[in-house]
Design a protein around this motif. Structure first.
Motif, PDB file in Angstrom:
ATOM      1  N   ARG A   1      15.047  -2.024  -7.204  1.00 19.72           N
ATOM      2  CA  ARG A   1      14.031  -1.026  -6.865  1.00 19.72           C
ATOM      3  C   ARG A   1      14.674   0.361  -6.896  1.00 19.72           C
ATOM      4  O   ARG A   1      15.837   0.508  -6.539  1.00 19.72           O
ATOM      5  N   LEU A   2      13.884   1.365  -7.225  1.00 19.52           N
ATOM      6  CA  LEU A   2      14.340   2.751  -7.143  1.00 19.52           C
ATOM      7  C   LEU A   2      13.251   3.601  -6.508  1.00 19.52           C
ATOM      8  O   LEU A   2      12.074   3.503  -6.894  1.00 19.52           O
ATOM      9  N   ASN A   3      13.661   4.421  -5.532  1.00 21.13           N
ATOM     10  CA  ASN A   3      12.718   5.255  -4.789  1.00 21.13           C
ATOM     11  C   ASN A   3      11.603   4.413  -4.184  1.00 21.13           C
ATOM     12  O   ASN A   3      10.450   4.832  -4.129  1.00 21.13           O
ATOM     13  N   ASN A   4      11.972   3.243  -3.715  1.00 23.67           N
ATOM     14  CA  ASN A   4      10.969   2.252  -3.328  1.00 23.67           C
ATOM     15  C   ASN A   4      11.609   1.255  -2.360  1.00 23.67           C
ATOM     16  O   ASN A   4      11.766   0.083  -2.658  1.00 23.67           O
ATOM     17  N   ARG A   5      11.975   1.745  -1.175  1.00 26.04           N
ATOM     18  CA  ARG A   5      12.675   0.897  -0.215  1.00 26.04           C
ATOM     19  C   ARG A   5      11.779  -0.234   0.296  1.00 26.04           C
ATOM     20  O   ARG A   5      10.553  -0.114   0.315  1.00 26.04           O
ATOM     21  N   PRO A   6      12.368  -1.357   0.701  1.00 23.63           N
ATOM     22  CA  PRO A   6      11.592  -2.443   1.296  1.00 23.63           C
ATOM     23  C   PRO A   6      10.751  -1.927   2.468  1.00 23.63           C
ATOM     24  O   PRO A   6      11.236  -1.155   3.295  1.00 23.63           O
ATOM     25  N   GLU A   7       9.501  -2.390   2.526  1.00 25.28           N
ATOM     26  CA  GLU A   7       8.546  -1.787   3.457  1.00 25.28           C
ATOM     27  C   GLU A   7       7.896  -2.815   4.378  1.00 25.28           C
ATOM     28  O   GLU A   7       7.411  -3.860   3.942  1.00 25.28           O
ATOM     29  N   ILE A   8       7.876  -2.489   5.661  1.00 29.32           N
ATOM     30  CA  ILE A   8       7.030  -3.152   6.654  1.00 29.32           C
ATOM     31  C   ILE A   8       5.854  -2.216   6.910  1.00 29.32           C
ATOM     32  O   ILE A   8       6.038  -1.014   7.099  1.00 29.32           O
ATOM     33  N   VAL A   9       4.645  -2.758   6.887  1.00 31.64           N
ATOM     34  CA  VAL A   9       3.464  -1.948   7.185  1.00 31.64           C
ATOM     35  C   VAL A   9       3.052  -2.176   8.634  1.00 31.64           C
ATOM     36  O   VAL A   9       2.932  -3.318   9.087  1.00 31.64           O
ATOM     37  N   LYS A  10       2.852  -1.080   9.342  1.00 31.27           N
ATOM     38  CA  LYS A  10       2.413  -1.126  10.743  1.00 31.27           C
ATOM     39  C   LYS A  10       1.015  -0.537  10.842  1.00 31.27           C
ATOM     40  O   LYS A  10       0.791   0.610  10.456  1.00 31.27           O
ATOM     41  N   LEU A  11       0.072  -1.320  11.349  1.00 33.09           N
ATOM     42  CA  LEU A  11      -1.303  -0.871  11.549  1.00 33.09           C
ATOM     43  C   LEU A  11      -1.580  -0.776  13.048  1.00 33.09           C
ATOM     44  O   LEU A  11      -1.393  -1.753  13.779  1.00 33.09           O
ATOM     45  N   ILE A  12      -2.013   0.390  13.478  1.00 35.12           N
ATOM     46  CA  ILE A  12      -2.414   0.581  14.868  1.00 35.12           C
ATOM     47  C   ILE A  12      -3.928   0.693  14.897  1.00 35.12           C
ATOM     48  O   ILE A  12      -4.508   1.619  14.305  1.00 35.12           O
ATOM     49  N   LEU A  13      -4.580  -0.254  15.544  1.00 38.00           N
ATOM     50  CA  LEU A  13      -6.033  -0.281  15.566  1.00 38.00           C
ATOM     51  C   LEU A  13      -6.595   0.619  16.641  1.00 38.00           C
ATOM     52  O   LEU A  13      -5.964   0.861  17.674  1.00 38.00           O
ATOM     53  N   SER A  14      -7.793   1.139  16.367  1.00 37.00           N
ATOM     54  CA  SER A  14      -8.407   2.086  17.297  1.00 37.00           C
ATOM     55  C   SER A  14      -9.918   1.948  17.256  1.00 37.00           C
ATOM     56  O   SER A  14     -10.522   1.943  16.172  1.00 37.00           O
ATOM     57  N   HIS A  15     -10.517   1.839  18.428  1.00 37.80           N
ATOM     58  CA  HIS A  15     -11.975   1.782  18.514  1.00 37.80           C
ATOM     59  C   HIS A  15     -12.549   3.196  18.414  1.00 37.80           C
ATOM     60  O   HIS A  15     -12.100   4.119  19.075  1.00 37.80           O
ATOM     61  N   GLU A  16     -13.542   3.348  17.543  1.00 41.24           N
ATOM     62  CA  GLU A  16     -14.237   4.628  17.399  1.00 41.24           C
ATOM     63  C   GLU A  16     -15.685   4.481  17.799  1.00 41.24           C
ATOM     64  O   GLU A  16     -16.323   3.465  17.501  1.00 41.24           O
TER      65      GLU A  16
END
Length: 289
Positions: free
Chosen positions: A273-288
């Motif tokens: 990979r280049l310019n593309n580090r391994p990624e963990i996605v974090k989602l923070i949920l929110s009530h609207e």
């Protein structure tokens, strides 16, 4: 001999400089492929129960049997630091070219100690003769495996629906590119109260129009590996999308449906990979309101 000495030292300096540059590039590539990053998104919706305010989902995708330290401690420690309420695995936990179920389960057994884990398989699992064994190991470890199924994720009196769509690779060859087959599955899986927040786990982002048509609120995908090389936030190539793909990372919105694409953690056929580090996605949920 004195006249040749400057030329001799220039050659040595050039070789040393070349070796130093090569070593520096190798170190950079190693960092690019092994240094974990966390990308955080806040997801707000009036359909999310108020009890889910600040609920943390972590998405892990495309591990491909990659190792992050002994017993996967590098990855597990990074997940633990984000204090997840649930961990969602969106396919290609193993790699069909170098399958190592023991290594995959080393990660999974650590993950289930952090939070409830939900999993839907990707195309690499669909190519494995030993997938039933992997599935059995996942269930034994306490993972909720979602294969064209949905589950209720309850929290503090409220709940959302998680839907897991099995990768088309599991279908007979003549049905894999038949959009009507997937549309029919999703129509069945999304039956019920339209007021419930529905989160779809599906490996392939290129099927976004089908997901959007089903009316799900959010989709988590992987598969694209961030486009492998990224130039100005544009991936170069992704399976299923080809050159200069549209969906390689980030958030994409069509109508009332948002899709989050993880750049993933590991590699498969192409090892860099280049310019593309391994990624963990974090989602923070929110009530609207």
């Amino acid at each position: 001999m004195n006249e040749n000495r400057p030329s001799h030292w220039r050659k040595i300096s050039a070789i040393a400089g070349g070796l130093g540059a090569a070593a520096g590039f190798a170190a950079f590539c190693r960092w690019q492929n092994s240094s974990l990053s966390v990308t955080t998104y806040r997801c707000g919706s009036h359909k999310l129960p108020s009890s889910f305010e600040d609920f943390v989902l972590l998405q892990v995708s495309d591990l491909h049997n990659k190792s992050f330290g002994r017993h996967q401690h590098g990855l597990l420690d990074r997940l633990a630091a984000e204090e997840p309420n649930a961990i969602l695995i969106t396919g290609d936990l193993v790699d069909c070219h170098r399958t190592n179920i023991a290594r995959a389960m080393e990660f999974v057994r650590g993950a289930v100690r952090l939070a409830p884990v939900y999993y839907t398989p990707g195309n690499h699992e669909g190519r494995l003769a030993v997938y039933p064994r992997l599935r059995e190991e996942l269930v034994k470890a306490g993972v909720r495996v979602l294969e064209d199924q949905k589950a209720c994720l309850a929290y503090r009196g409220g709940f959302i629906e998680l839907i897991g769509l099995r990768d088309p690779r599991f279908l007979p060859p003549e049905e894999r590119k038949n959009s009507q087959v997937l549309e029919k599955k999703l129509a069945q899986l999304t039956e019920g109260d339209e007021k419930v927040f529905r989160l779809l786990l599906s490996h392939r982002p290129e099927l976004f129009p089908i997901y959007q048509k089903s009316g799900v609120d959010m989709v988590l995908c992987g598969h694209a590996h961030g486009g492998q090389f990224r130039l100005l936030h544009q991936g170069v190539f992704a399976p299923g999308q080809g050159v200069l793909p549209k969906y390689t990372g980030g958030v994409h919105v069509q109508g009332a449906t948002a899709m989050v694409v993880s750049r993933g953690l590991g590699n498969s056929e192409f090892p860099l990979r280049l310019n593309n580090r391994p990624e963990i996605v974090k989602l923070i949920l929110s009530h609207e309101e």
